[in-house]
Design an enzyme around this catalytic site. Structure first.
Site, short mmCIF file in Angstrom:
data_model
loop_
_atom_site.label_atom_id
_atom_site.label_comp_id
_atom_site.label_asym_id
_atom_site.label_seq_id
_atom_site.Cartn_x
_atom_site.Cartn_y
_atom_site.Cartn_z
N GLY A 74 118.88 100.58 46.17
CA GLY A 74 118.67 100.33 44.75
C GLY A 74 119.68 99.32 44.25
O GLY A 74 120.70 99.10 44.90
N CYS A 101 121.51 102.29 52.21
CA CYS A 101 122.24 101.44 51.27
C CYS A 101 122.68 102.23 50.04
O CYS A 101 123.53 103.09 50.14
CB CYS A 101 121.38 100.23 50.92
N TYR A 102 122.08 102.01 48.87
CA TYR A 102 122.47 102.80 47.70
C TYR A 102 122.31 104.29 47.99
O TYR A 102 123.11 105.11 47.53
CB TYR A 102 121.62 102.40 46.48
N HIS A 190 119.44 97.78 55.95
CA HIS A 190 118.05 98.12 55.63
C HIS A 190 117.18 98.20 56.89
O HIS A 190 116.70 97.18 57.36
CB HIS A 190 117.46 97.09 54.65
N GLU A 192 114.24 99.23 57.08
CA GLU A 192 112.81 99.08 56.77
C GLU A 192 112.32 97.64 56.81
O GLU A 192 111.12 97.40 56.85
CB GLU A 192 112.51 99.70 55.39
N SER A 244 81.97 95.88 46.21
CA SER A 244 82.23 94.49 45.84
C SER A 244 82.18 93.57 47.05
O SER A 244 82.19 92.36 46.92
CB SER A 244 83.61 94.38 45.19
N GLY A 245 82.17 94.16 48.24
CA GLY A 245 82.25 93.34 49.45
C GLY A 245 83.69 93.17 49.92
O GLY A 245 83.95 92.70 51.01
N GLY A 246 84.64 93.59 49.08
CA GLY A 246 86.04 93.59 49.48
C GLY A 246 86.30 94.78 50.38
O GLY A 246 85.48 95.70 50.48
N ASP A 248 88.49 97.35 50.24
CA ASP A 248 88.72 98.69 49.69
C ASP A 248 87.41 99.39 49.34
O ASP A 248 87.16 100.53 49.74
CB ASP A 248 89.60 98.64 48.44
N SER A 249 86.56 98.71 48.57
CA SER A 249 85.32 99.38 48.16
C SER A 249 84.39 99.57 49.36
O SER A 249 83.63 100.53 49.42
CB SER A 249 84.63 98.61 47.03
N LYS A 393 97.43 99.36 52.13
CA LYS A 393 96.34 98.44 52.48
C LYS A 393 96.09 98.37 53.99
O LYS A 393 94.95 98.37 54.45
CB LYS A 393 96.68 97.04 51.95
#
Ligand code: XMP
Length: 537
Positions: A74, A101-102, A190, A192, A244-246, A248-249, A393
């Protein structure tokens, strides 16, 4: 998804456990820009985790029942007024804790150690020597130094009682510390971020080795468990979904199709501002290949009629958004009248949209503002089903692959809801749409041919609202300009223009000018975001 560690064979066996949430890690957010990366690394180790604000009350932490807790970094200093902290009871739960870290500094502060203001910030790569292979370091070599990424101002002056140093760098005598008896650890760097090459393995060692979580969070398990859950929750119910063709949907539609079959109706609205071939591609995949109950609504005329004469970008967005809702609603009503009352609306909300950090405004509190179907559920009085709410994602893409979604859809570049309308500067007309569509198709084709389509974030054409002079044969021309927008980004919040090879640019330019009628000039957008945006409108 990559396997961060293989040395122990942690991933050798696919273990199916119906309750994929039974073994989980809690990530408490102190406002770091990389908190989401911590969660992604944990998920890559096939362990479920959730991000919550550091202010999460102890009772809720207990109810969450984590097998381990990770405290993020942070921007604050532990001594600053109003510095974020956590309930010290979290350190007494008896489950392993890792502070980053923090997170390490707040552990130090709360357990009676001393944090000192560093004389200078340590930022960038450092070579770390590990002295003790416990906690996140249980798989590491002590003979060789390890590259880590540092980014901190304060440092540990005195460790709390019970802690010993686990590793050091040239600048940080306590680059990591731990109390193996209490199983509390802290790292100054870090793990990550990609700049710490062995960081993912360290986090995997912590959650699998130290916390003892089994690696059961796999997308195969997710599909099995989610389909079973949806079958129970939605038994006998009718669900509609806006396709939508994307990616996610598309994943939502396939997941629900697998769970409830004909009780799902997917609605694909052709709004007239889609890319070339999109309608037939989506219909081909979903209706023909998967047998999804799909309605394609041809509303191109309606949308273009409403967009006539409109040049303001926000007005274009509003018009398209409202028209979409009206058309979708009418379609849902029609389904209802045909005998099946609709109960649920399915949406492809992802985890980053869900994370509402925090008690203070850190960068992780930023919430995406683009909602293509915003307002629909309240207006239609439908209950929501959001089966991807827990996924990042890359996990959503993995689920798509698991369900057999073709790679052309799984790894599609993002495409905005208002479509080509916001890539045509000025008025959207049929003729101008045809020009942009043709140019855009060439960009997509050449990016794929150069094997760059998946390497950049987005690549597309923009129709510029000026005409310029050219010469073709002996004739003077006065025609349109196409701009190329090709960007690299990780999350669309910031972006830079991609340094694609000149040969590709030459090919794009000559093909667009030769093949797209009415275009005599191609230019390249070399602006970064900020201060520019990715889209031109
Ligand atoms: P900007 O242009 O804001 O774009 O840098 C960031 C990302 O968002 C996409 N974008 C949109 N997506 N509706 C959407 O669904 C919109 O109105 C919209 N505007 C921009 C853009 O393509 C990029 O990925």
């Amino acid at each position: 998804m990559t396997n961060p560690t293989t040395s122990r064979g942690w991933y050798a066996r696919e273990e199916f456990v119906a309750d994929i949430h039974s073994e989980k890690i809690l990530v408490l957010d102190f406002g770091s820009q990389t908190t989401q990366l911590i969660a992604r690394r944990v998920r890559e180790a096939r362990v479920y985790c959730e991000i919550h604000p550091c202010t999460m009350p102890l009772a809720e932490v207990k109810a969450f029942s984590p097998k381990g807790v990770i405290l993020s970094g942070g921007p604050a200093s532990v001594y600053a007024e109003g510095a974020p902290t956590l309930d010290p009871g979290v350190l007494q739960l008896g489950v392993p804790v890792l502070g980053i870290c923090y997170g390490m500094q707040i552990i130090t502060h709360l357990l009676g150690g001393v944090v000192a203001r560093g004389e200078r910030r340590e930022y960038g790569p450092a070579k770390m020597t590990v002295g003790s292979t416990v906690g996140p370091f249980r798989e590491l070599d002590t003979a060789e130094p390890h590259q880590v990424w540092m980014s901190h101002g304060d440092r540990i002056e005195k460790m709390p009682a019970g802690f010993t140093p686990l590793a050091f760098t040239g600048n940080s005598p306590v680059a990591a510390m731990g109390d193996p008896a209490r199983r509390i650890y802290g790292v100054q760097f870090h793990p990550e971020v990609a700049h710490t090459p062995e960081g993912a393995a360290m986090l995997a060692a912590f959650v699998l080795g130290e916390c003892g979580c089994r690696p059961i969070w796999t997308m195969h398990n997710f599909v099995e468990a989610t389909v079973a859950d949806l079958q129970t929750r939605l038994a006998g119910k009718k669900v509609i979904c806006a396709l939508s063709g994307g990616v996610d949907s598309s994943v939502v539609a396939l997941l629900l199709h697998r769970a409830i079959g004909e009780n799902l109706t997917s609605i694909f609205v052709d709004n007239g501002v889609l890319r070339a071939g999109e309608v037939s591609e989506v219909a081909g995949v979903f209706r023909d290949a998967f047998g999804v109950n799909l309605r394609v609504v041809d509303a191109a005329g309606e949308f273009l009629g409403r967009l006539k004469g409109v040049t303001d970008p926000e007005q274009k967005r509003r018009i398209i958004g409202h028209a979409f809702i009206e058309i979708f609603e009418a379609e849902a009503k029609r389904i209802g009248q045909a005998g099946g009352n609709v109960d649920f609306l399915a949406q492809g909300t992802l985890y980053p949209d869900v994370i509402e950090s925090v008690s203070f405004k850190g960068p992780s509190a930023v919430i995406k503002s683009h909602h293509n179907v915003g307002g629909l559920p309240e207006k239609m009085q439908l209950k929501l089903v959001e089966p991807l709410r827990e996924l990042f994602k890359d996990e959503c893409r993995e689920v798509g692959r698991e369900l057999g979604l073709p790679e052309t859809i799984v790894s599609r570049q993002p495409f905005p809801g208002p479509g080509l309308a916001i890539r045509i500067m000025g008025e959207v007309t049929k003729k101008r749409l045809a020009t942009l569509r043709e140019a855009d198709a060439i960009v997509q084709e050449e990016m794929r041919a150069a094997d760059l389509y998946h390497k950049v974030w987005q690549s597309f054409a923009v129709l510029v609202p000026v005409k310029t002079v050219g010469v073709m044969g002996d004739e003077r021309t006065y025609e349109d300009v196409i701009a190329l927008r090709i960007v690299d980004s990780v999350d669309a919040m910031t972006a830079d223009w991609s340094r694609v090879p000149h040969e590709l640019l030459a090919k794009l330019s000559s093909r667009i000018i030769n093949e797209v009628q009415g275009v005599n000039r191609v230019v390249l957008d070399i602006s970064s975001k900020p201060p520019a945006t990715i889209e031109w409108e």
